[in-house]
Design a protein around this motif. Structure first.
Motif, PDB file in Angstrom:
ATOM      1  N   PHE A  13      -0.528  -4.543   1.223  1.00 25.38           N
ATOM      2  CA  PHE A  13       0.053  -5.735   1.827  1.00 25.38           C
ATOM      3  C   PHE A  13       1.573  -5.700   1.792  1.00 25.38           C
ATOM      4  O   PHE A  13       2.237  -6.130   2.745  1.00 25.38           O
ATOM      5  CB  PHE A  13      -0.447  -6.984   1.093  1.00 25.38           C
ATOM      6  N   ASN A  14       2.144  -5.180   0.712  1.00 22.76           N
ATOM      7  CA  ASN A  14       3.599  -5.145   0.591  1.00 22.76           C
ATOM      8  C   ASN A  14       4.241  -4.239   1.624  1.00 22.76           C
ATOM      9  O   ASN A  14       5.400  -4.428   1.990  1.00 22.76           O
ATOM     10  CB  ASN A  14       3.993  -4.681  -0.809  1.00 22.76           C
ATOM     11  N   LYS A  15       3.483  -3.259   2.123  1.00 21.01           N
ATOM     12  CA  LYS A  15       4.012  -2.347   3.131  1.00 21.01           C
ATOM     13  C   LYS A  15       3.608  -2.745   4.548  1.00 21.01           C
ATOM     14  O   LYS A  15       4.360  -2.532   5.492  1.00 21.01           O
ATOM     15  CB  LYS A  15       3.525  -0.922   2.850  1.00 21.01           C
ATOM     16  N   SER A  16       2.400  -3.300   4.694  1.00 21.36           N
ATOM     17  CA  SER A  16       1.857  -3.525   6.032  1.00 21.36           C
ATOM     18  C   SER A  16       1.636  -4.979   6.385  1.00 21.36           C
ATOM     19  O   SER A  16       1.328  -5.291   7.531  1.00 21.36           O
ATOM     20  CB  SER A  16       0.515  -2.778   6.163  1.00 21.36           C
ATOM     21  N   CYS A  38      -4.788 -11.776   8.381  1.00 23.04           N
ATOM     22  CA  CYS A  38      -4.661 -11.169   7.051  1.00 23.04           C
ATOM     23  C   CYS A  38      -5.956 -11.299   6.257  1.00 23.04           C
ATOM     24  O   CYS A  38      -6.333 -10.384   5.504  1.00 23.04           O
ATOM     25  CB  CYS A  38      -3.505 -11.806   6.285  1.00 23.04           C
ATOM     26  N   LEU A  39      -6.656 -12.407   6.420  1.00 26.66           N
ATOM     27  CA  LEU A  39      -7.925 -12.578   5.717  1.00 26.66           C
ATOM     28  C   LEU A  39      -8.979 -11.610   6.244  1.00 26.66           C
ATOM     29  O   LEU A  39      -9.798 -11.096   5.473  1.00 26.66           O
ATOM     30  CB  LEU A  39      -8.394 -14.025   5.833  1.00 26.66           C
ATOM     31  N   VAL A  40      -8.954 -11.337   7.536  1.00 26.45           N
ATOM     32  CA  VAL A  40      -9.852 -10.307   8.084  1.00 26.45           C
ATOM     33  C   VAL A  40      -9.479  -8.943   7.510  1.00 26.45           C
ATOM     34  O   VAL A  40     -10.352  -8.160   7.102  1.00 26.45           O
ATOM     35  CB  VAL A  40      -9.787 -10.284   9.626  1.00 26.45           C
ATOM     36  N   MET A  41      -8.187  -8.664   7.475  1.00 27.08           N
ATOM     37  CA  MET A  41      -7.742  -7.394   6.912  1.00 27.08           C
ATOM     38  C   MET A  41      -8.189  -7.279   5.456  1.00 27.08           C
ATOM     39  O   MET A  41      -8.549  -6.187   4.986  1.00 27.08           O
ATOM     40  CB  MET A  41      -6.223  -7.286   7.006  1.00 27.08           C
ATOM     41  N   GLY A  42      -8.206  -8.393   4.750  1.00 29.12           N
ATOM     42  CA  GLY A  42      -8.665  -8.373   3.369  1.00 29.12           C
ATOM     43  C   GLY A  42     -10.093  -7.872   3.236  1.00 29.12           C
ATOM     44  O   GLY A  42     -10.433  -7.195   2.260  1.00 29.12           O
ATOM     45  N   LEU A 211      -5.364  -7.435  17.079  1.00 28.10           N
ATOM     46  CA  LEU A 211      -5.009  -7.865  15.726  1.00 28.10           C
ATOM     47  C   LEU A 211      -4.051  -6.874  15.111  1.00 28.10           C
ATOM     48  O   LEU A 211      -4.337  -5.692  15.038  1.00 28.10           O
ATOM     49  CB  LEU A 211      -6.297  -7.942  14.892  1.00 28.10           C
ATOM     50  N   PHE A 212      -2.901  -7.352  14.687  1.00 30.98           N
ATOM     51  CA  PHE A 212      -1.888  -6.529  14.024  1.00 30.98           C
ATOM     52  C   PHE A 212      -1.296  -5.455  14.939  1.00 30.98           C
ATOM     53  O   PHE A 212      -1.843  -4.380  15.072  1.00 30.98           O
ATOM     54  CB  PHE A 212      -2.443  -5.832  12.773  1.00 30.98           C
TER      55      PHE A 212
END
Length: 244
Positions: A13-16, A38-42, A211-212
């Protein structure tokens, strides 16, 4: 199709993660979209952590804790034991802003990794062959959403790629019970999803996007895809979504 991300920067998360969202304005549609993404990415990272036998939630936590959500339940496919979804709960319901959800139920897309690709691809083909709604994963997703919504009306749905199809199925089921959930659909996998929505009863509006974008994207598309439907249902999953 959405692809799972390997270890390293893309899961970090800190990078992307979003660099400029230091405070969430829950009235801002773009902020809501970013949180949902972000929750999907999680969910992707939870499954990646599982497959790589990382320390539990090692890389996944920041994708939801950064927005004051806790992991409430992991949704696990009984066939391959993969994590395909997650139920998140806002950390402090007593301090919940009126526009924020108490729960978010998020679903990942296809992950072409050793312990998930076979079942994910089977589900992709089930969409093409029009029996996705009868699959075990779809039925479990609907049951979990029904369970949460029963006592907690303030719920969002979110999904990317294959996960968008799950969100649509769960959202349709909730709408039949007069529960109209705010739903974020990122890059649905096939036109069949549009046909499912067009057959729903009520008023439906959805804006679908990739997304993203950039180094932390989940979608492989180069262009932002934005499609809006106003159909004969009362389900209004989202009014504005975009990710840049």
């Amino acid at each position: 199709m959405g692809k799972g991300k390997g270890s390293g920067g893309k899961n970090d998360f800190n990078k992307s993660g979003p660099k400029d969202l230091t405070h969430v304005d829950w009235k801002n549609p773009d902020h809501k979209r970013i949180v949902a993404a972000c929750l999907v990415m999680g969910v992707y990272v939870l499954e990646s952590d599982r497959q790589e036998k990382s320390f539990k939630d090692a890389l996944a936590k920041p994708w939801f804790r950064s927005f004051k959500f806790q992991l409430f339940v992991e949704l696990i496919d009984p066939r391959d034991k993969s994590i395909y979804g997650a139920i998140y709960r806002f950390e402090s319901p007593s301090h919940l802003p009126p526009e924020a959800p108490e729960f978010v139920i998020a679903f990942r897309g296809t992950m072409l990794k050793k312990r998930s690709f076979y079942q994910d691809l089977k589900l992709d083909f089930s969409i093409i062959l029009q029996y996705f709604h009868r699959t075990k994963r779809s039925k479990i997703a609907i049951a979990e959403v029904t369970r949460i919504v029963k006592d907690n009306p303030n719920v969002w749905l979110a999904g990317h790629s294959l996960g968008s199809a799950l969100a649509v199925q769960a959202g349709k089921s909730a709408a039949k019970a007069n529960d109209f959930l705010e739903t974020f659909l990122f890059n649905p996998p096939f036109p069949r999803v549009k046909q499912w929505i067009s057959k729903a009863k009520g008023k439906f509006t959805a804006i679908l996007v990739t997304l993203f974008k950039g180094p932390h994207q989940l979608s492989e598309d180069d262009e932002l895809t934005k499609t809006e439907w106003s159909l004969k249902t009362e389900w209004s999953p989202c009014s504005s979504i975009s990710m840049t």
